[in-house]
Design an enzyme around this catalytic site. Structure first.
Site, mmCIF file in Angstrom:
data_model
loop_
_atom_site.group_PDB
_atom_site.id
_atom_site.type_symbol
_atom_site.label_atom_id
_atom_site.label_comp_id
_atom_site.label_asym_id
_atom_site.label_seq_id
_atom_site.Cartn_x
_atom_site.Cartn_y
_atom_site.Cartn_z
ATOM 1 N N CYS A 194 35.197 45.303 40.837
ATOM 2 C CA CYS A 194 35.898 44.019 40.785
ATOM 3 C C CYS A 194 35.134 42.955 41.585
ATOM 4 C CB CYS A 194 37.352 44.181 41.234
ATOM 5 S SG CYS A 194 38.416 42.920 40.504
ATOM 6 N N HIS A 220 39.187 48.506 37.800
ATOM 7 C CA HIS A 220 39.314 49.416 38.952
ATOM 8 C C HIS A 220 39.358 50.874 38.489
ATOM 9 C CE1 HIS A 220 40.391 46.323 42.027
ATOM 10 N NE2 HIS A 220 40.664 45.648 40.925
ATOM 11 N N GLU A 250 39.052 53.409 40.215
ATOM 12 C CA GLU A 250 39.691 54.246 41.247
ATOM 13 C C GLU A 250 41.173 54.513 40.959
ATOM 14 O OE1 GLU A 250 38.789 51.121 41.614
ATOM 15 O OE2 GLU A 250 39.993 49.994 43.064
HETATM 16 N N1 GLN Z 1 39.026 37.971 43.920
HETATM 17 C C1 GLN Z 1 38.460 38.378 42.689
HETATM 18 C C2 GLN Z 1 39.254 37.870 41.498
HETATM 19 O O1 GLN Z 1 40.391 37.511 41.617
HETATM 20 C C3 GLN Z 1 38.334 39.889 42.621
HETATM 21 C C4 GLN Z 1 39.636 40.613 42.672
HETATM 22 C C5 GLN Z 1 39.501 42.058 43.041
HETATM 23 O O2 GLN Z 1 38.493 42.491 43.579
HETATM 24 N N2 GLN Z 1 40.549 42.845 42.801
HETATM 25 O O3 GLN Z 1 38.738 37.842 40.405
#
Ligand code: GLN
Length: 532
Positions: free
Chosen positions: A383, A509, A511
């Protein structure tokens, strides 16, 4: 099974005794007997969901397929059961009150006075029973957050009282408490347990089974004393001794016959104990790894490792399937500078840059990416970690000085990561990100495809920003290629650098989907690359 059985798990004496793990372990044992089981968490705080909570408060926010932002215990449930949870599995007091108040505003209560009993308790009941009636589970295990005696959990305990009455033989209560060992006198003490059961009794709830957390073996004498004072059959006083890993708890609970006691209580036939072979093999690999490998986890919440719970557990699963132990080096992104980076990352065999929000620690994360890219160290960006990889590449390979995400720098001349179109008009914070499961189509020639061995995958998301497709051609030409694309929206979900040994950035994600029985392919492949 024709009627759903409801099991409530409450906690006494202190928090952090592991209600979530006991619930997940019992669920695992019942599931291994062939039942359809789910676990639900009721959280006593007023936030509508944990999505807006700072990770320092309650650790990681877990995300389900249907896009619920939930308590991290749901992660344990999924990792143990290898079965997805949903919006219905996590309910907070905030959500309960919100829906009751909305009903009141709509006039649904026809002018009646709206009260905690029956309106709030009815809403709690509805959300508990929904799992049985709508989703048809054989067992619904409901974990009540907090500790018995807290003002906050009273409506939940009252609901348990009502339901035990209403559902007759189809509901039971397991109460988890602590039997502390006093070193000075060399004794185990049962008084705190007696007191916490008293609190439950004052609320009208008689526990059916007591699970006692302890650091030493409990004698029959001690169990007998607890049984006597708490009106529980001694057979139903169960020891939960400290173990070195949470993954051992299901086996200990099987030894202690927790699942058998539950079946007996519901008058269900007690068949032979399931063998749990796959689980035991996993545990064997966990306890006797053939090798170890150091992998850096770079993030800004590393003082509180619960903030990265699912990532850490994914490394446990992926380590075991590679017959190795992953030693996570927890690296604070703010500690990484040009001067320190060599010292800090010099000896690791892999680098993971974690998800996150806001600009704090950003430059350290970008430096970690640069280090991994230049030194050909296997790299996984998740992410925000993937976004950092794009920013680093844009700055240092494309030469786009000050390239950034518009989340971090609204005025950047090169917004290589930019807010998603659909997010531009979003003002409310809770539950409004791009959340939950989305499909992604993989390029065949990629690490990702090698890992998944499938062309179409589904992964969970939680973000507002995204790779800016305006820069895609430039990135591709310079050697950073999109290998995973959302087939409906064209959003880039995975990037790789083919010239690098193993460099993968994922917008989703992985995970959240790694379990004991099914370690996540991306993590398995990443760990494998660090071993080569
Ligand atoms: N802050 C970033 C976004 O909103 C990444 C979010 C995250 O890592 N879950 O796109």
């Amino acid at each position: 099974m024709s009627t759903t059985k409801y099991i409530f798990v409450t906690g006494g004496v202190t928090s952090s005794l592991g209600k979530g793990i006991i619930s997940a372990s019992l669920a695992k044992l019942l599931q291994a007997r062939g039942f359809k089981v789910t676990i639900q968490k009721l959280d006593p705080y007023l936030n509508v969901d944990p999505g807006t909570l700072n990770p320092y408060e309650h650790g990681e926010c877990f995300v389900t397929d249907d896009g619920a932002e939930t308590d991290l215990d749901l992660g344990h449930y999924e990792r143990f059961l290898n079965f997805p949870t949903s919006q219905a599995n996590n309910v907070t007091t905030g959500r309960i009150y919100k829906s009751v108040i909305e009903k009141e505003r709509r006039g649904d209560f026809l002018g009646k006075t709206v009260q905690i009993i029956p309106h709030i308790t009815d809403e709690i009941k509805r959300r508990i029973k929904l799992l049985g009636t709508k989703y048809k589970y054989d067992f619904v295990i409901t974990e009540i957050g907090g500790t018995v005696g807290d003002i906050e959990s009273l409506p939940y305990i009252e609901t348990v009282r009502q339901l035990k009455w209403e559902l007759e033989g189809n509901a039971m209560v397991i109460h988890l408490t602590l039997v502390p060992y006093l070193r000075a006198s060399g004794e185990l003490k049962t008084k705190p347990t007696q007191h916490s059961v008293k609190s439950l009794l004052e609320a009208g709830v008689q526990p059916d089974i007591l699970v006692l957390r302890t650091e030493r073996e409990l004698t029959e004498d001690i169990k007998g004393k607890v049984a006597l004072f708490c009106n529980v059959n001694i057979k139903n006083v169960i020891q939960s001794i400290d173990v070195s890993t949470i993954y051992e708890v299901p086996l200990r609970m099987q030894d202690e016959e927790l699942d058998r006691r539950v079946l007996e209580k519901f008058n269900l036939p007690v068949t032979k104990d399931p063998k749990l072979e796959a689980w035991k093999e996993f545990l064997h690999n966990f306890k006797e790894p053939e090798k170890t490998v150091d992998i850096a986890l770079v993030g800004k919440y590393v003082e509180l490792q619960d903030a990265y719970k699912s990532i850490a557990e994914s490394f446990v699963h992926a380590g075991c399937s590679n017959k190795c132990k992953v030693n996570i080096q927890w690296i604070h992104s703010e500690s990484l500078t040009q001067k320190t980076v060599d010292d800090i990352l010099g000896n690791v065999k892999g680098i993971l840059v974690a998800p996150g929000f806001g600009h704090r620690g950003m430059e350290g994360k970008i430096l970690a990416v640069k280090y991994a890219r230049e030194k050909n160290i296997p790299f996984l960006g998740i992410c925000l970690g993937m976004q950092c990889a794009v920013i680093e590449f844009s700055r240092n390979v494309l030469g786009l000085e000050k390239a950034n995400s518009s989340e971090m720098d609204e005025k950047t001349p090169y917004p290589v990561i930019d807010i998603m179109e659909e997010q531009k008009n979003v003002l409310e914070k809770g539950g409004t990100m791009r959340l939950g499961s989305y499909p992604c189509k993989l390029e065949k020639k990629s690490h990702a495809f090698n890992a998944y061995q499938e062309e179409l995958i589904n992964e969970r998301h939680r973000h507002r920003y995204e790779l800016n497709n305006k820069y895609l051609e430039e990135l591709k030409k310079a050697g950073m290629v999109p290998v995973g694309i959302n087939p409906e929206t064209n959003l880039v979900e995975i990037i790789e650098i083919p010239k690098h040994k193993w460099f993968v950035g994922v917008q989703f994600h992985p995970e959240y989907k790694s379990t004991v029985i099914k370690p996540h392919p991306i993590f398995v492949s990443f760990v494998k690359a660090t071993l080569e």
